[in-house]
Design an enzyme around this catalytic site. Structure first.
Site, PDB file in Angstrom:
ATOM      1  N   PRO A   2       0.838  -1.327  -0.017  1.00  0.00           N
ATOM      2  CA  PRO A   2       0.302  -0.066  -0.077  1.00  0.00           C
ATOM      3  C   PRO A   2       0.853   1.209  -0.249  1.00  0.00           C
ATOM      4  O   PRO A   2       2.101   1.184   0.414  1.00  0.00           O
ATOM      5  CB  PRO A   2      -0.747   0.002   1.407  1.00  0.00           C
ATOM      6  N   PRO A  37       2.487  -6.847   1.160  1.00  0.00           N
ATOM      7  CA  PRO A  37       3.844  -6.991   1.373  1.00  0.00           C
ATOM      8  C   PRO A  37       4.976  -6.084   1.667  1.00  0.00           C
ATOM      9  O   PRO A  37       4.602  -4.755   1.334  1.00  0.00           O
ATOM     10  CB  PRO A  37       4.255  -7.457  -0.071  1.00  0.00           C
ATOM     11  N   ARG A  42       4.856   2.223   0.812  1.00  0.00           N
ATOM     12  CA  ARG A  42       5.548   3.670   0.821  1.00  0.00           C
ATOM     13  C   ARG A  42       4.595   4.509   1.447  1.00  0.00           C
ATOM     14  O   ARG A  42       3.321   4.585   1.419  1.00  0.00           O
ATOM     15  CB  ARG A  42       5.127   3.891  -0.937  1.00  0.00           C
ATOM     16  N   ARG A  73      -8.366  -7.606  -0.989  1.00  0.00           N
ATOM     17  CA  ARG A  73      -8.373  -7.796   0.499  1.00  0.00           C
ATOM     18  C   ARG A  73      -9.923  -7.843   1.149  1.00  0.00           C
ATOM     19  O   ARG A  73     -10.621  -7.235   0.496  1.00  0.00           O
ATOM     20  CB  ARG A  73      -7.653  -6.598   1.186  1.00  0.00           C
TER      21      ARG A  73
END
Length: 129
Positions: A2, A37, A42, A73
């Site tokens: 994300p 992951p 960022r 998700r």
């Protein structure tokens, strides 16, 4: 992904400790590396100099957070992570909130992977560790 983006008014900059905020939110996301992951995380902050809050009569401030994630998700996971992030953000700005007019908001933007382009070898570092 994300990506987490903060927009904050420059009248917060002296007390905001933005580097620590970025560290805190990255930690939340890293703790959910089964969902996101680590190599894709960022975070960044944009200090706003041109803005107007409400009627402009006070030295009002705001922090707006945008969490951008790829689709896929579960609703439960998204809610858990957003709730946790928002609590961290509110906690980070609790001192300022108690002493001034301050709006804190957060939005989740979810998009399909189609139309998203990525070139990232950072993931490799976490797979081989």
């Amino acid at each position: 992904m994300p990506h987490i983006i903060f927009e904050y008014t420059d009248n917060l900059s002296e007390e905001a400790d933005i580097p620590n905020l970025l560290k805190k939110v990255n930690s939340v996301l890293i703790n959910h590396n089964d969902i996101f992951p680590t190599g894709g995380i960022r975070s960044r902050a944009i200090e706003l100099q041109d803005y107007r809050v409400a009627d402009g009569a006070e030295n009002d401030a705001f922090v707006h957070t945008i969490l951008k994630i790829g689709s896929g998700r579960s609703d439960v996971d998204k809610k858990e992570i957003c709730d946790e992030l928002f609590e961290v953000i509110k906690g980070h700005f609790a001192y300022q909130f108690a002493r001034r007019y301050l709006g804190i908001s957060m939005e989740l933007i979810e998009f399909s992977e189609e139309g998203t382009y990525k070139h990232n070898n950072i993931h490799k570092r976490f797979r081989n560790g």
